[in-house]
Design a protein around this motif. Structure first.
Motif, PDB file in Angstrom:
ATOM      1  N   SER A   1       0.820  -1.210   0.000  1.00  0.00           N
ATOM      2  CA  SER A   1       0.000   0.000   0.000  1.00  0.00           C
ATOM      3  C   SER A   1       0.855   1.261   0.000  1.00  0.00           C
ATOM      4  CB  SER A   1      -0.932   0.006   1.211  1.00  0.00           C
ATOM      5  OG  SER A   1      -0.185   0.041   2.422  1.00  0.00           O
TER       6      SER A   1
ATOM      7  N   GLN B   1      -6.798  -9.793  -1.126  1.00  0.00           N
ATOM      8  CA  GLN B   1      -7.062  -8.551  -0.404  1.00  0.00           C
ATOM      9  C   GLN B   1      -6.736  -7.328  -1.256  1.00  0.00           C
ATOM     10  OE1 GLN B   1      -5.217  -8.360   3.433  1.00  0.00           O
ATOM     11  NE2 GLN B   1      -5.861  -6.256   3.832  1.00  0.00           N
TER      12      GLN B   1
ATOM     13  N   LYS C   1      -9.397  -6.831  -3.873  1.00  0.00           N
ATOM     14  CA  LYS C   1     -10.614  -6.216  -3.338  1.00  0.00           C
ATOM     15  C   LYS C   1     -10.431  -4.717  -3.130  1.00  0.00           C
ATOM     16  CE  LYS C   1     -12.373 -10.344  -0.960  1.00  0.00           C
ATOM     17  NZ  LYS C   1     -12.658 -10.953   0.362  1.00  0.00           N
ATOM     18  N   GLU C   2      -9.233  -4.339  -2.634  1.00  0.00           N
ATOM     19  CA  GLU C   2      -8.962  -2.913  -2.413  1.00  0.00           C
ATOM     20  C   GLU C   2      -8.956  -2.157  -3.741  1.00  0.00           C
ATOM     21  OE1 GLU C   2      -8.622  -1.377   0.443  1.00  0.00           O
ATOM     22  OE2 GLU C   2      -8.782  -3.137   1.708  1.00  0.00           O
ATOM     23  N   TRP C   3      -8.440  -2.800  -4.771  1.00  0.00           N
ATOM     24  CA  TRP C   3      -8.399  -2.161  -6.097  1.00  0.00           C
ATOM     25  C   TRP C   3      -9.816  -2.015  -6.652  1.00  0.00           C
ATOM     26  CZ3 TRP C   3      -9.451  -4.971 -10.795  1.00  0.00           C
ATOM     27  CH2 TRP C   3      -9.348  -4.179 -11.940  1.00  0.00           C
TER      28      TRP C   3
ATOM     29  N   ASN D   1     -12.662  -1.746  -5.041  1.00  0.00           N
ATOM     30  CA  ASN D   1     -13.485  -0.732  -4.370  1.00  0.00           C
ATOM     31  C   ASN D   1     -12.866   0.668  -4.420  1.00  0.00           C
ATOM     32  OD1 ASN D   1     -11.569  -0.500  -2.252  1.00  0.00           O
ATOM     33  ND2 ASN D   1     -12.582  -2.099  -1.057  1.00  0.00           N
ATOM     34  N   GLY D   2     -11.735   0.792  -5.121  1.00  0.00           N
ATOM     35  CA  GLY D   2     -11.135   2.099  -5.343  1.00  0.00           C
ATOM     36  C   GLY D   2     -10.236   2.610  -4.238  1.00  0.00           C
ATOM     37  N   SER D   3      -9.961   1.782  -3.209  1.00  0.00           N
ATOM     38  CA  SER D   3      -9.107   2.240  -2.115  1.00  0.00           C
ATOM     39  C   SER D   3      -7.626   1.989  -2.376  1.00  0.00           C
ATOM     40  CB  SER D   3      -9.521   1.563  -0.800  1.00  0.00           C
ATOM     41  OG  SER D   3      -9.470   0.154  -0.922  1.00  0.00           O
ATOM     42  N   MET D   4      -7.300   1.269  -3.453  1.00  0.00           N
ATOM     43  CA  MET D   4      -5.900   1.085  -3.843  1.00  0.00           C
ATOM     44  C   MET D   4      -5.767   1.372  -5.336  1.00  0.00           C
ATOM     45  SD  MET D   4      -3.294  -2.179  -3.484  1.00  0.00           S
ATOM     46  CE  MET D   4      -3.035  -1.905  -1.730  1.00  0.00           C
TER      47      MET D   4
END
Length: 301
Positions: free
Chosen positions: A103, A137, A140-142, A144-147
């Motif tokens: 991250s 993981q 999933k972050e990618w 939902n736009g958080s990564m």
């Protein structure tokens, strides 16, 4: 087991260096034949590879690297059998540390942590119980736009490099059929396919790994020229199934003796018919399918 010539070739290390690290620094203790020749195990090769990374890439003295190696509490290879038996919760700390490095785009620390994990655990444990949950993981972050996508691409590239390194470690048998592995056009989730490819290499198969988003054009010719007997495909989206069937039809029309193995979350109906078999998600199912494939007549008609 490998003799010193094979070990040196696999590790890309001079034989004199291997002998020196063994005798002067007690880095490893290989087995011996009745005539006194050294025989190196997979664990010996993993240890030497780890030491090589510390010395050549980290700049650590070999004496200090050996101390670190010996002080690590290693998990015996004999206890690692089926990835399905692994408890992912056991490796929460390792997954979290790698996720934080990913991250922050701290590739140096990310690679260091991978090196550390490979030195502490069997490589199969690292791939199945640490890398797979990590990439799920990150995916999933990618989504939902958080990564950012750049982070996901960079980490995926590093992981693919690690797989490639292990591909080279395992010797292949000329008596086994050649394999081609890829994801068809529009399919980019190749982690499961890489794991299965690694499994095939463990079992002595020569695999041509083409990776994600592979176009159909020219594949039939490659199959013919390289005498490929098994074609593996992975699809993550059920809507890709008609396209996968098109690949099977066109490649199969050029050579009816080729066998196809199709897997991934996009395969909703796990049926085995004709020259196409379903590839399940577990290590046990892979072994069962491999045992079945070995009994098939895969030579050209």
């Amino acid at each position: 087991m490998y003799n010193i010539k094979a070990a040196a070739k696999i590790l890309d290390m001079p034989k004199v260096t291997i002998r020196s690290w063994e005798t002067r620094y007690s880095a490893i203790t290989p087995a011996r034949t009745e005539t006194g020749h050294r025989l190196y195990s997979d664990q010996n090769l993993e240890d030497l590879k780890w030491l090589k990374i510390q010395v050549q890439e980290k700049g650590i003295k070999i004496s200090e690297a050996v101390k670190q190696l010996h002080s690590s509490k290693r998990k015996p290879i004999e206890k690692v059998q089926n990835p399905g038996d692994f408890d992912a919760d056991t490796y929460d700390k390792q997954i979290y540390e790698l996720y934080m490095a990913a991250s922050e785009l701290d590739t140096e620390r990310f690679n260091y942590l991978l090196d550390l994990n490979f030195s502490l655990f069997h490589y199969r444990t690292v791939f199945f119980s640490i890398v797979v949950p990590l990439m799920v993981q990150i995916g999933k972050e990618w989504e939902n736009g958080s990564m950012p996508v750049a982070h996901e691409h960079l980490i995926s590239h590093i992981i693919q490099q690690r797989f490639t390194q292990f591909f080279r470690v395992f010797p292949t048998s000329p008596d086994l059929p050649k394999v081609m592995a890829f994801c068809p056009t529009g399919e980019y989730h190749q982690l499961g396919l890489m794991l299965f490819t690694l499994f095939l290499r463990e079992n002595g198969f020569s695999v041509m790994f083409l990776g994600a988003n592979t176009p159909l054009d020219g594949l039939a010719k490659i199959v013919e020229q390289q005498d490929v007997r098994i074609v593996c495909m992975a699809i993550s989206d059920p809507s890709s199934r008609p396209l996968a069937e098109k690949y099977v039809a066109e490649i199969g029309a050029a050579d009816k003796s080729v066998h196809f193995m199709v897997g991934g979350q996009g395969v909703i109906e796990p049926l085995t018919t004709g020259n196409v078999s379903f590839l399940g998600p577990t290590y046990e199912s892979w072994q069962q399918e491999l045992d079945r494939i070995k009994k098939l007549p895969l030579s050209k008609a």
